[in-house]
Design a protein around this motif. Structure first.
Motif, mmCIF file in Angstrom:
data_model
loop_
_atom_site.group_PDB
_atom_site.id
_atom_site.type_symbol
_atom_site.label_atom_id
_atom_site.label_comp_id
_atom_site.label_asym_id
_atom_site.label_seq_id
_atom_site.Cartn_x
_atom_site.Cartn_y
_atom_site.Cartn_z
ATOM 1 N N TYR A 126 105.051 -47.207 59.466
ATOM 2 C CA TYR A 126 103.969 -47.891 60.178
ATOM 3 C C TYR A 126 104.073 -47.730 61.687
ATOM 4 C CZ TYR A 126 107.117 -51.670 61.603
ATOM 5 O OH TYR A 126 108.131 -52.405 62.186
ATOM 6 N N ASP A 176 104.484 -44.977 63.280
ATOM 7 C CA ASP A 176 103.826 -43.750 63.729
ATOM 8 C C ASP A 176 102.426 -44.012 64.257
ATOM 9 O OD1 ASP A 176 106.031 -42.291 63.067
ATOM 10 O OD2 ASP A 176 105.288 -41.627 61.120
ATOM 11 N N GLU A 177 101.675 -44.871 63.571
ATOM 12 C CA GLU A 177 100.291 -45.108 63.979
ATOM 13 C C GLU A 177 100.199 -45.809 65.322
ATOM 14 O OE1 GLU A 177 98.359 -48.705 61.989
ATOM 15 O OE2 GLU A 177 99.887 -48.135 60.524
ATOM 16 N N TRP A 178 101.264 -46.532 65.706
ATOM 17 C CA TRP A 178 101.249 -47.252 66.977
ATOM 18 C C TRP A 178 101.623 -46.355 68.146
ATOM 19 C CZ3 TRP A 178 99.109 -51.885 67.277
ATOM 20 C CH2 TRP A 178 99.043 -52.677 66.120
ATOM 21 N N PHE A 179 102.461 -45.371 67.901
ATOM 22 C CA PHE A 179 102.976 -44.555 68.998
ATOM 23 C C PHE A 179 102.459 -43.122 68.964
ATOM 24 C CE2 PHE A 179 106.090 -47.986 68.511
ATOM 25 C CZ PHE A 179 106.137 -48.457 69.809
ATOM 26 N N THR A 180 101.432 -42.871 68.145
ATOM 27 C CA THR A 180 100.768 -41.572 68.150
ATOM 28 C C THR A 180 99.706 -41.560 69.241
ATOM 29 O OG1 THR A 180 101.100 -41.291 65.771
ATOM 30 C CG2 THR A 180 99.400 -39.946 66.814
ATOM 31 N N PRO A 181 99.805 -40.640 70.225
ATOM 32 C CA PRO A 181 98.836 -40.642 71.336
ATOM 33 C C PRO A 181 97.416 -40.381 70.837
ATOM 34 C CG PRO A 181 100.758 -39.271 71.833
ATOM 35 C CD PRO A 181 100.838 -39.608 70.379
ATOM 36 N N ILE A 182 96.482 -41.198 71.300
ATOM 37 C CA ILE A 182 95.068 -40.997 70.998
ATOM 38 C C ILE A 182 94.272 -41.214 72.283
ATOM 39 C CG2 ILE A 182 95.277 -41.693 68.577
ATOM 40 C CD1 ILE A 182 94.127 -44.390 69.332
#
Length: 310
Positions: free
Chosen positions: A186, A188-194
Motif C-alpha cells: 500500500y 507504493d500508491e502514496w510515494f509514486t510520483p504523479i
C-alpha cells in the motif's frame, strides 16, 4: 494610547474557548444528530484542541494568557465540513501534537534520546494512517540540528528506532498471518510520483485551502518579524513549528489528491501560528483586519456547508 477593543476581549478572555467549543458542538452535529461518524470526528477534534491548549500552557508559546491557538483550530475545523466525519486520518493530527510535546521537551537536553524516540514514534504512528506524514521526520531532524540543538548520532538513531518500531510491529503481524509479501504494497500508491491535478476539486474547497494558506503566510511573516520579543526557547520552538509548516505546505502542493488528509494536519499546525498572530498582532487597522478574517472564514464556512448539503 492603549484601548481595550473587542478583539482584546476575545483574545484574553477565558470564555472564548468554551464559547467556541459550544458553537462547534452545535454546528458540527447539526446535519445529523444520530450520525456516529460526526460524533467521532467531533471527539477527535475536541481532544486535539485540548492538546493544543496544553502544548501552549507547557511551553509558553504565547506571551499572554490566551486560548487563541485552540480557538483558531476549532474555528478553522468548523468551516471545513468535509473534515467533520470520523476517519482514521483524524488520528494523524493527534499524533502530530503529541509529537510536539516530546520534541519540545528535548530542547537543549544533553541526554534526550527518550524524548526524540517518542516524538518520532508518534510521527510513525500517524504515518500508519497517512504514509506521507513520514516526511515530517525530515523536518524534525532539521529542527533538531538548527533549533533544538540536540542532533547527534544518539538522537539520530533514537529517531530511526521510533520511526521503524510501528512498522516492525506491523511486519511481525504480517508474518504471523503469512502476508509479509503483500503487507507493505500500500505504500507504493502514496510515494509514486504523479502530476498534481487541481481541476477535480470544487471551487469552495480550493478557496478554503487558499485562504488558510494565505493567513498561514501572514502568520509566518508575523512570527519572523516579532520573534525577538520572545524568549530564546520560545523563539526556537516557534521556528520548529514553522519548519513543519513549510513541509506540510509542500505536501499540500504536490499531493492534491490527499487534500483532506493533508489539510487536516495543515490546519492543526497553522492554528499555532495564526493563533499567535491574532493574539499578539498590533497595528492601527489590525482590529479591523481581525474582524474581516472572521467574516471571510465564516463566509467560506457557509459556502462549504451549502455546497455539501444542498
Amino acid at each position: 494610547m492603549y484601548t481595550h477593543s473587542f478583539r482584546n476581549t476575545i483574545v484574553s478572555s477565558s470564555f472564548t474557548l468554551p464559547v467556541m467549543a459550544v458553537l462547534t458542538l452545535v454546528l458540527w452535529v447539526l446535519p445529523g444528530m444520530a450520525d456516529s461518524t460526526l460524533w467521532g470526528g467531533l471527539a477527535i477534534t475536541m481532544l486535539t484542541a485540548y492538546l493544543i491548549m496544553e502544548l501552549n500552557n507547557r511551553n509558553a508559546l504565547l506571551r499572554i494568557r490566551s486560548r487563541m491557538m485552540s480557538t483558531t483550530f476549532l474555528f478553522m475545523m468548523l468551516v471545513c465540513p468535509t473534515l467533520h466525519c470520523w476517519n482514521i486520518d483524524a488520528l494523524t493530527v493527534v499524533c502530530l501534537i503529541a509529537a510536539y510535546f516530546t520534541l519540545f521537551a528535548s530542547y537543549q537536553k544533553y541526554r534526550c534520546e527518550g524524548y526524540i524516540f517518542h516524538a518520532f514514534l508518534f510521527v510513525s504512528m500517524g504515518s500508519m494512517a497517512f504514509p506521507p506524514m513520514l516526511v515530517l521526520a525530515l523536518a524534525f531532524y532539521v529542527s533538531m540540528l538548527f533549533q533544538l540543538r540536540n542532533f547527534n548520532w544518539r538522537t539520530f538513531m533514537a529517531g530511526i528506532f521510533g520511526l521503524t518500531l510501528p512498522y516492525w510491529a506491523y511486519a511481525a503481524y504480517a508474518i504471523w498471518n503469512n502476508q509479509l509479501d503483500t503487507a507493505f504494497l500500500y505504500l507504493d500508491e502514496w510515494f509514486t510520483p504523479i502530476m498534481p491535478d487541481y481541476s477535480r476539486f470544487p471551487p469552495n474547497q480550493l478557496a478554503t485551502a487558499g485562504a488558510i494558506m494565505f493567513w498561514a503566510l501572514l502568520a509566518l511573516i508575523h512570527t519572523f518579524r516579532t520573534a525577538y520579543n520572545d524568549k530564546i526557547r520560545t523563539r526556537m520552538l516557534s521556528y520548529v513549528i514553522v519548519t513543519v509548516e513549510f513541509t506540510l505546505a509542500v505536501l499540500l502542493a504536490v499531493l492534491p489528491h490527499c487534500l483532506e488528509s493533508t489539510i487536516h494536519l495543515f490546519i492543526a499546525n497553522t492554528s499555532l501560528l495564526v493563533g499567535h498572530y491574532f493574539a499578539l498582532g498590533k497595528g492601527r487597522f489590525f482590529n479591523a483586519w481581525f474582524y474581516l478574517t472572521i467574516l471571510v472564514f465564516a463566509g467560506l464556512g457557509v459556502w462549504n456547508y451549502l455546497s455539501l448539503y444542498l
